[in-house]
Design a protein around this motif. Structure first.
Motif, PDB file in Angstrom:
ATOM      1  N   LEU A 223      -6.863   3.618   8.353  1.00  0.00           N
ATOM      2  CA  LEU A 223      -6.249   4.113   9.584  1.00  0.00           C
ATOM      3  C   LEU A 223      -4.915   3.418   9.852  1.00  0.00           C
ATOM      4  N   ASP A 224      -4.841   2.120   9.624  1.00  0.00           N
ATOM      5  CA  ASP A 224      -3.584   1.391   9.813  1.00  0.00           C
ATOM      6  C   ASP A 224      -2.470   2.000   8.961  1.00  0.00           C
ATOM      7  N   ALA A 225      -2.787   2.253   7.698  1.00  0.00           N
ATOM      8  CA  ALA A 225      -1.783   2.791   6.784  1.00  0.00           C
ATOM      9  C   ALA A 225      -1.345   4.189   7.198  1.00  0.00           C
ATOM     10  N   MET A 226      -2.294   5.028   7.616  1.00  0.00           N
ATOM     11  CA  MET A 226      -1.956   6.395   7.975  1.00  0.00           C
ATOM     12  C   MET A 226      -1.175   6.463   9.291  1.00  0.00           C
ATOM     13  N   ILE A 227      -1.385   5.510  10.185  1.00  0.00           N
ATOM     14  CA  ILE A 227      -0.575   5.477  11.411  1.00  0.00           C
ATOM     15  C   ILE A 227       0.878   5.209  11.053  1.00  0.00           C
TER      16      ILE A 227
ATOM     17  N   VAL B  11       0.874  -1.171   0.000  1.00  0.00           N
ATOM     18  CA  VAL B  11       0.000   0.000   0.000  1.00  0.00           C
ATOM     19  C   VAL B  11       0.910   1.219   0.000  1.00  0.00           C
ATOM     20  N   SER B  12       0.694   2.136  -0.913  1.00  0.00           N
ATOM     21  CA  SER B  12       1.542   3.319  -1.045  1.00  0.00           C
ATOM     22  C   SER B  12       0.799   4.567  -0.587  1.00  0.00           C
ATOM     23  N   ILE B  13       1.477   5.386   0.210  1.00  0.00           N
ATOM     24  CA  ILE B  13       0.944   6.668   0.670  1.00  0.00           C
ATOM     25  C   ILE B  13       1.841   7.759   0.114  1.00  0.00           C
ATOM     26  N   VAL B  14       1.318   8.597  -0.767  1.00  0.00           N
ATOM     27  CA  VAL B  14       2.112   9.636  -1.411  1.00  0.00           C
ATOM     28  C   VAL B  14       1.463  10.998  -1.192  1.00  0.00           C
ATOM     29  N   GLY B  15       2.275  12.047  -1.269  1.00  0.00           N
ATOM     30  CA  GLY B  15       1.761  13.393  -1.097  1.00  0.00           C
ATOM     31  C   GLY B  15       1.996  13.910   0.305  1.00  0.00           C
TER      32      GLY B  15
ATOM     33  N   GLN C 208       5.346   6.855   2.048  1.00  0.00           N
ATOM     34  CA  GLN C 208       6.105   5.617   1.883  1.00  0.00           C
ATOM     35  C   GLN C 208       5.203   4.525   1.335  1.00  0.00           C
ATOM     36  N   SER C 209       5.834   3.420   0.949  1.00  0.00           N
ATOM     37  CA  SER C 209       5.110   2.203   0.600  1.00  0.00           C
ATOM     38  C   SER C 209       5.322   1.203   1.724  1.00  0.00           C
ATOM     39  N   ILE C 210       4.238   0.525   2.111  1.00  0.00           N
ATOM     40  CA  ILE C 210       4.298  -0.417   3.219  1.00  0.00           C
ATOM     41  C   ILE C 210       3.717  -1.744   2.773  1.00  0.00           C
ATOM     42  N   PRO C 211       4.201  -2.844   3.335  1.00  0.00           N
ATOM     43  CA  PRO C 211       3.630  -4.144   2.960  1.00  0.00           C
ATOM     44  C   PRO C 211       2.197  -4.267   3.432  1.00  0.00           C
TER      45      PRO C 211
ATOM     46  N   ALA D 266     -16.327   6.056  10.750  1.00  0.00           N
ATOM     47  CA  ALA D 266     -17.072   5.740   9.534  1.00  0.00           C
ATOM     48  C   ALA D 266     -16.228   6.015   8.289  1.00  0.00           C
ATOM     49  N   ASP D 267     -15.188   6.858   8.444  1.00  0.00           N
ATOM     50  CA  ASP D 267     -14.299   7.175   7.329  1.00  0.00           C
ATOM     51  C   ASP D 267     -13.145   6.182   7.214  1.00  0.00           C
ATOM     52  N   ASN D 268     -13.095   5.195   8.101  1.00  0.00           N
ATOM     53  CA  ASN D 268     -12.031   4.196   8.068  1.00  0.00           C
ATOM     54  C   ASN D 268     -12.456   3.053   7.148  1.00  0.00           C
ATOM     55  N   VAL D 269     -11.869   2.967   5.964  1.00  0.00           N
ATOM     56  CA  VAL D 269     -12.281   1.975   4.975  1.00  0.00           C
ATOM     57  C   VAL D 269     -11.213   0.889   4.855  1.00  0.00           C
ATOM     58  N   PRO D 270     -11.603  -0.319   4.465  1.00  0.00           N
ATOM     59  CA  PRO D 270     -10.619  -1.391   4.281  1.00  0.00           C
ATOM     60  C   PRO D 270      -9.778  -1.152   3.038  1.00  0.00           C
ATOM     61  N   LEU D 271      -8.536  -1.601   3.097  1.00  0.00           N
ATOM     62  CA  LEU D 271      -7.623  -1.483   1.970  1.00  0.00           C
ATOM     63  C   LEU D 271      -7.382  -2.846   1.343  1.00  0.00           C
ATOM     64  N   LEU D 272      -6.800  -2.814   0.130  1.00  0.00           N
ATOM     65  CA  LEU D 272      -6.438  -4.023  -0.584  1.00  0.00           C
ATOM     66  C   LEU D 272      -4.997  -3.910  -1.070  1.00  0.00           C
ATOM     67  N   PRO D 273      -4.324  -5.028  -1.319  1.00  0.00           N
ATOM     68  CA  PRO D 273      -2.962  -4.950  -1.856  1.00  0.00           C
ATOM     69  C   PRO D 273      -2.933  -4.164  -3.161  1.00  0.00           C
ATOM     70  N   GLY D 274      -1.939  -3.301  -3.306  1.00  0.00           N
ATOM     71  CA  GLY D 274      -1.803  -2.490  -4.516  1.00  0.00           C
ATOM     72  C   GLY D 274      -2.471  -1.138  -4.443  1.00  0.00           C
ATOM     73  N   ASP D 275      -3.195  -0.835  -3.353  1.00  0.00           N
ATOM     74  CA  ASP D 275      -3.849   0.466  -3.213  1.00  0.00           C
ATOM     75  C   ASP D 275      -2.820   1.589  -3.107  1.00  0.00           C
ATOM     76  N   THR D 276      -3.189   2.759  -3.615  1.00  0.00           N
ATOM     77  CA  THR D 276      -2.379   3.974  -3.475  1.00  0.00           C
ATOM     78  C   THR D 276      -3.254   5.078  -2.885  1.00  0.00           C
ATOM     79  N   ILE D 277      -2.764   5.713  -1.829  1.00  0.00           N
ATOM     80  CA  ILE D 277      -3.465   6.823  -1.187  1.00  0.00           C
ATOM     81  C   ILE D 277      -2.737   8.099  -1.562  1.00  0.00           C
ATOM     82  N   VAL D 278      -3.415   9.004  -2.250  1.00  0.00           N
ATOM     83  CA  VAL D 278      -2.821  10.265  -2.710  1.00  0.00           C
ATOM     84  C   VAL D 278      -3.399  11.399  -1.876  1.00  0.00           C
TER      85      VAL D 278
END
Length: 207
Positions: free
Chosen positions: A148-152, A127-131, A137-140, A189-201
């Motif tokens: 929320l997990d990714a943003m932490i 999962v990649s977080i850019v911007g 960064q990109s995280i496994p 309610a804004d916490n959504v599930p992610l999937l492999p390959g997602d990118t958060i911009v």
């Protein structure tokens, strides 16, 4: 007025660069994308080993055969009694089974476990977080990972992030995610599930 800036590590994510620029600019100007799905199809997720991953291989009651190795660029590994075995493209359990078969001629009923650390697998496993995150960064990806997990892991938003204009890119489609509501107001309610390959911009906004 809304402005954009590139993450310092953009050079490390060349395959995301074009998507970052296009969607960062569009999200910054006006985010009209549909909300990200609040549910995803559930399935058992198994990490696929990639080149550069570090593997801890343990052979029960045989510490001399246990080792820590890095997957070579060609996707293979070498460890005691194993030379040039293909690891990339397998799950840890599958690799453990292959190693067990290989060393069974030397060890009676071997019990092998493989644990992955220092993930460097394919982007499809991340999962990649850019911007405008504190630590883009990109995280496994891990099973049942959420926004929320990714943003932490990314340290939250930067001080000037326009979190509610953030975009989730999944399989070529774009969805709106509300990071201000999630991180600054605790709206789960804004916490959504992610999937492999997602990118958060995450665009940057100046007000």
């Amino acid at each position: 007025m809304c402005t954009t800036s590139l993450p310092r590590h953009a050079g490390r994510l060349p395959r995301l660069f074009a998507a970052f620029m296009a969607f960062l600019l569009s999200a910054c100007a006006s985010n009209n994308f549909p909300p990200a799905p609040s549910q995803v199809a559930t399935s058992d997720y198994h990490y696929i080993i990639g080149s550069g991953d570090t593997l801890h291989i343990t052979v029960w009651q045989n510490p001399d055969l246990s080792s820590t190795v890095q997957v070579r660029p060609d996707g293979r590994i070498s460890s005691p009694l194993v030379s040039g075995m293909q690891a990339a493209g397998l799950t840890p359990d599958q690799l453990a089974t292959e190693i067990s078969k290989h060393i069974a001629k030397y060890v009676r009923d071997p019990v092998v476990t493989v644990v992955v650390s220092n993930f460097h697998g394919a982007l499809s496993q991340q999962v990649s977080i850019v911007g405008a995150a504190a630590k883009p960064q990109s995280i496994p990806y891990r099973d049942r990972m959420t926004l929320l997990d990714a943003m932490i892991v990314a340290g939250g938003l930067s001080p000037y992030a326009n979190g509610n204009a953030a975009v989730l890119i999944r399989n070529g489609k774009s969805y709106s995610v509300r990071l201000d509501g999630l991180l600054r107001r605790g709206n789960m309610a804004d916490n959504v599930p992610l999937l492999p390959g997602d990118t958060i911009v995450i665009p940057q906004g100046w007000f």
